[in-house]
Design an enzyme around this catalytic site. Structure first.
Site, PDB file in Angstrom:
ATOM      1  N   ASP A 210      -5.903   2.217   8.316  1.00 39.55           N
ATOM      2  CA  ASP A 210      -7.276   1.702   8.260  1.00 39.55           C
ATOM      3  C   ASP A 210      -7.344   0.192   8.399  1.00 39.55           C
ATOM      4  OD1 ASP A 210      -7.930   4.310   7.824  1.00 39.55           O
ATOM      5  OD2 ASP A 210      -8.601   4.062   5.757  1.00 39.55           O
TER       6      ASP A 210
ATOM      7  N   GLY B 110       0.815  -1.211   0.000  1.00 44.46           N
ATOM      8  CA  GLY B 110       0.000   0.000   0.000  1.00 44.46           C
ATOM      9  C   GLY B 110       0.849   1.262   0.000  1.00 44.46           C
TER      10      GLY B 110
ATOM     11  N   GLU C 250     -18.482  18.067   3.862  1.00 52.01           N
ATOM     12  CA  GLU C 250     -17.712  18.785   2.850  1.00 52.01           C
ATOM     13  C   GLU C 250     -18.289  18.570   1.457  1.00 52.01           C
ATOM     14  OE1 GLU C 250     -13.470  18.755   5.298  1.00 52.01           O
ATOM     15  OE2 GLU C 250     -13.747  17.400   3.596  1.00 52.01           O
TER      16      GLU C 250
ATOM     17  N   GLY D 251      -0.487   4.382   0.274  1.00 46.04           N
ATOM     18  CA  GLY D 251      -1.280   5.482   0.810  1.00 46.04           C
ATOM     19  C   GLY D 251      -0.474   6.248   1.838  1.00 46.04           C
ATOM     20  N   PHE D 252      -1.169   6.962   2.719  1.00 51.49           N
ATOM     21  CA  PHE D 252      -0.478   7.771   3.728  1.00 51.49           C
ATOM     22  C   PHE D 252       0.461   6.909   4.578  1.00 51.49           C
ATOM     23  CE2 PHE D 252      -4.345  10.333   2.981  1.00 51.49           C
ATOM     24  CZ  PHE D 252      -3.743  11.517   2.618  1.00 51.49           C
TER      25      PHE D 252
END
Length: 422
Positions: free
Chosen positions: A302, A13, A172, A15-16
């Site tokens: 996550d 992964g 948002e 991601g962040f």
């Protein structure tokens, strides 16, 4: 004399969490392999801005190889990880098996539709660029079709946009969608009757932004109302067939567009890993972010079920970023024979923008609202983007929109999906 083989760390992964973990291992006496199904790092918090024509997809994505090109101990492989053989210490991918000595699982999350198959089939999540571009196409297409529809009931259904979920993404999205219609599209479509447009935010609980103080929740609610967003509390969706939204109690809302921002769960890799799972199909880890039965495997972000203060941590970027630092440090400590460091999440605060000049923020004991919170939100999100070009382009898009009430990416693009074969 035999040469000593360096330990091999595999990260799944980009991601962040995965990207940060890779960077934290830049000086480790180990070889690092980063795996992701895409060749770019995606800044997910701004996906809703792609969906509402605020920024281009390329403005929030940055090539992984470019980010890590100077890291000599790292190799990037663009492939999909399909599983893990914990006994043989192999990551299974579509491009072949990859052996590891240590593994960091940072696969991120996916949309959780809570078993509502009709919503999954007909609604729109916001977890990747394809989702965002598809949603933008849907919004603009519905307005185009509505301008040609003589039946007033069908026209109103086309101009009804339902957002499900009162967290930051839902708030948002609703605020940005309202401003897209009221401030931009009304100029493109002179015959658009703004009274026929409905933007509805549905929240199953009795509060918006549950992590915020009650005062900021109330401010958010009244700001959305001022932006012509209908907010419904204790409203639970049970079905969406593409033409109507059904709520618990059999209330029906005619609508062609449903944006699902009501839930997230670990990506499917976690569920097929064979490792013990907690809530939202997250992999259970100990205080060091290790899988208890397999201490060579670390899980962050996550994908990790880590409890603090009696509850699992939220599935947000700061958790992944902080977990990446600890996981990488613990691998370095193992290699150096040092004790492991337990993970303790430090909440940096929460922010949510509601639109132009309007946002709410809680950072420690401080609470902000209005223009200052909005500037704070803008600054933090720009700084978190990867790459000077992306920061500049997002700033230019936001400045253009702010001063000229325009959004420059109102194009309905063909949805072209290509599968990369192994």
């Amino acid at each position: 004399m035999e040469s000593k083989t360096r330990p091999h760390v595999v990260i799944i992964g980009a991601g962040f969490g995965g990207l940060n973990a890779a960077q934290e291992l830049h000086a480790a006496e180990a070889d690092v392999t980063l795996i992701d199904k895409r060749n770019y790092h995606l800044f997910q918090p701004l996906l809703y801005q792609v969906a509402t024509a605020g920024v281009q997809p390329g403005d929030i994505a940055y090539p992984v190889r470019t980010i890590l090109r100077k890291q000599k101990n790292l190799d990037f492989r663009m492939t999909r990880a399909t599983g893990v053989d914990v006994d043989k210490r192999l990551v299974l991918t579509r491009a072949g098996d990859i052996p590891y000595d240590y593994l960091i699982v940072a696969v991120g999350g996916s949309t959780n539709f809570f078993g509502l198959d009709s919503v999954a089939a007909n609604g729109f999540g916001l977890k990747d660029i394809e989702d965002a571009v598809g949603l933008r196409n849907q919004i603009l297409s519905m307005v185009e079709r509505a301008m040609q529809e003589p039946d007033p009931d069908l026209r109103r259904a086309m101009l009804t946009f339902v957002v499900v979920g009162g967290g930051p993404t839902g708030v948002e999205s609703a605020g940005a969608l309202s401003e897209l219609v009221r401030l931009v599209l009304v100029k493109d479509y002179p015959r658009l009757n703004i009274k026929e447009v409905r933007i509805i935010l549905l929240e199953a609980s009795a509060h918006l932004l549950a992590a915020m103080p009650e005062r900021l929740q109330d401010i958010t609610y009244h700001t959305l109302l001022a932006k012509m967003v209908e907010v419904r509390f204790c409203a639970t969706v049970t079905d969406f067939d593409g033409e109507k939204v059904t709520l618990r109690g059999d209330e029906v809302i005619p609508a062609r567009t449903l944006i699902w921002a009501a839930g997230v769960q670990a990506a499917s890799f976690a569920a097929t890993s064979g490792l013990a799972l907690g809530s939202m199909r997250r992999i259970i880890v100990n205080q060091f972010l290790q899988v208890p039965e397999h201490p060579e495997i670390f899980v962050i972000g996550d994908a990790a079920h880590f409890e603090q203060d009696g509850r699992p941590l939220p599935m947000i970027a700061p958790v992944a970023n902080q977990g990446a630092v600890i996981a990488a440090q613990n691998i370095r400590n193992i290699l150096q024979g040092q004790p492991l460091r337990p993970f303790l999440y430090k909440d940096p605060g929460i922010l949510a923008t509601i639109g132009r000049n309007a946002a709410v923020a809680k950072m420690g004991n401080m609470e902000f609202q209005g223009f200052f919170a909005w500037i704070l939100w803008l600054g933090i999100h720009v700084l978190r983007l990867v790459g000077f070009r992306n920061r500049l382009m997002v700033l230019l898009n936001w400045a253009w929109e702010y001063f000229f009430y325009e959004r420059g990416v109102r194009a309905i693009m063909p949805n072209i999906e290509k599968q990369i074969k192994s």
